[in-house]
Design a protein around this motif. Sequence first.
Motif, PDB file in Angstrom:
ATOM      1  N   ASP A   1       0.828  -1.210   0.000  1.00  0.00           N
ATOM      2  CA  ASP A   1       0.000   0.000   0.000  1.00  0.00           C
ATOM      3  C   ASP A   1       0.859   1.256   0.000  1.00  0.00           C
ATOM      4  OD1 ASP A   1      -2.409  -1.412   0.031  1.00  0.00           O
ATOM      5  OD2 ASP A   1      -2.360  -1.618   2.207  1.00  0.00           O
TER       6      ASP A   1
ATOM      7  N   ARG B   1       2.101   1.715  -3.553  1.00  0.00           N
ATOM      8  CA  ARG B   1       1.047   2.111  -4.496  1.00  0.00           C
ATOM      9  C   ARG B   1       0.597   3.546  -4.285  1.00  0.00           C
ATOM     10  NH1 ARG B   1      -0.571  -3.276  -3.762  1.00  0.00           N
ATOM     11  NH2 ARG B   1      -1.934  -2.740  -2.012  1.00  0.00           N
ATOM     12  N   PHE B   2       0.585   3.983  -3.017  1.00  0.00           N
ATOM     13  CA  PHE B   2       0.119   5.331  -2.707  1.00  0.00           C
ATOM     14  C   PHE B   2       1.269   6.228  -2.248  1.00  0.00           C
ATOM     15  CE2 PHE B   2      -3.520   2.502  -2.008  1.00  0.00           C
ATOM     16  CZ  PHE B   2      -4.463   3.097  -2.824  1.00  0.00           C
TER      17      PHE B   2
ATOM     18  N   SER C   1     -11.664   9.019  -0.842  1.00  0.00           N
ATOM     19  CA  SER C   1     -10.676   8.188  -1.539  1.00  0.00           C
ATOM     20  C   SER C   1     -10.660   6.780  -0.972  1.00  0.00           C
ATOM     21  CB  SER C   1      -9.275   8.805  -1.422  1.00  0.00           C
ATOM     22  OG  SER C   1      -9.270  10.136  -1.874  1.00  0.00           O
TER      23      SER C   1
ATOM     24  N   PHE D   1      -8.266   3.946  -0.126  1.00  0.00           N
ATOM     25  CA  PHE D   1      -6.877   3.547   0.096  1.00  0.00           C
ATOM     26  C   PHE D   1      -6.764   2.995   1.508  1.00  0.00           C
ATOM     27  CE2 PHE D   1      -7.348   7.862   1.544  1.00  0.00           C
ATOM     28  CZ  PHE D   1      -6.626   7.916   2.713  1.00  0.00           C
TER      29      PHE D   1
END
Length: 280
Positions: A24, A27-28, A121, A123
Amino acid sequence: MSQLWKMPMPRLYSALTKLPLVGDVFRFRGLVYAITLRDIRSRYVGSAFGPLWLVLPPVFMVFIYTVIFSQIMRARLPGVEHQFAYSMYLCAGLLSWNLLLELVQRSKGLFLEHANLIKKSNFSKFILFIPVVVVALLNSMILLVLILGFMLLSGYPMPSSLAYILPVLAVVLLMGLALGALLATLNVFFRDVGQFVDVFFQGIFWATPIVYPVSILSPAVQQALSWNPLFPLVRAAQSSFLGDVPDIASLGYPLAVAIVFFALALLLYRRSYADLLDQI
C-alpha cells in the motif's frame, strides 16, 4: 526474506508491492509524499525563519539541558564525575520520550484530521501514519545530531555504547506507532480519548526516570515502576550515552507491549471499519 535482496530490482519491487501494508505504501507513495511534505511545511508556513524552525527548538532545548543545567544549576549525576553527565542523562531520556510523545500526539487524531480524504478516496488508511513516522524520525534525528555535536564540542567522551541508541529508538518507534494507531481508532468513537491521553502521559512522564536518577528511588518503587514499558527503554538510552552497555534483553518487555498494542489496533480497526467511516 533474505531471498529478496538477491532479486533484480524490477522483481524486488514487484515482490515488495505484494507484501501487506508495504504494498500500500508503494502504491500510494505519491499521497504519502504529499502529506509528509505538507506536514513539514505547515510547521513554518508564513514564518520569517522558515525551515529554521525545524532546528531552532531542538537547539534551544539542547542548550537548556546542557549549558543551563550543568553550568548554572550545577546539576550532577550521582556516581559520575563529569560535569555534563547529568545533561547527557537528561538528553537521552528526552530523546526517547519526545519520539514516543510526538508519535502518539500526532496519531491520536489522525482519522478525524483526514476525514474528508478518507471519505472521498479508497486507500489503506494505515498509510496515513507513514508521514507521522517520517516527521517524528526527522525531528528525533535532528535532536540526536545536535546532542552528538554538543558532545564533540564539549569534549564529552563518545563511547561505543552510543550505537545501542538505535535499537532503543526502533522499539520506541514501534510502540509509539502501535499505541497511536490504537488511539486513533478509539478517538473516532470516544472524543475524550485525546484529553485523557494528555493527562495520562503527564503521569507517565514522572513515572519514568527521565529528569531524576533512578538511584534515588527505593527498591520497592523501582520494582513498581519497572512495569512501565518506557522504564527499560529510557534506562537503556541513558546507559548508551553514559558509556554503559545496556541490557538488550530488557527491551523484550516493551517490544512485546508494542506488538500487543499493534495487534489490538489492527483488530479494532478491522472490526469497526464500517462504523468508523460513519463516525468521522
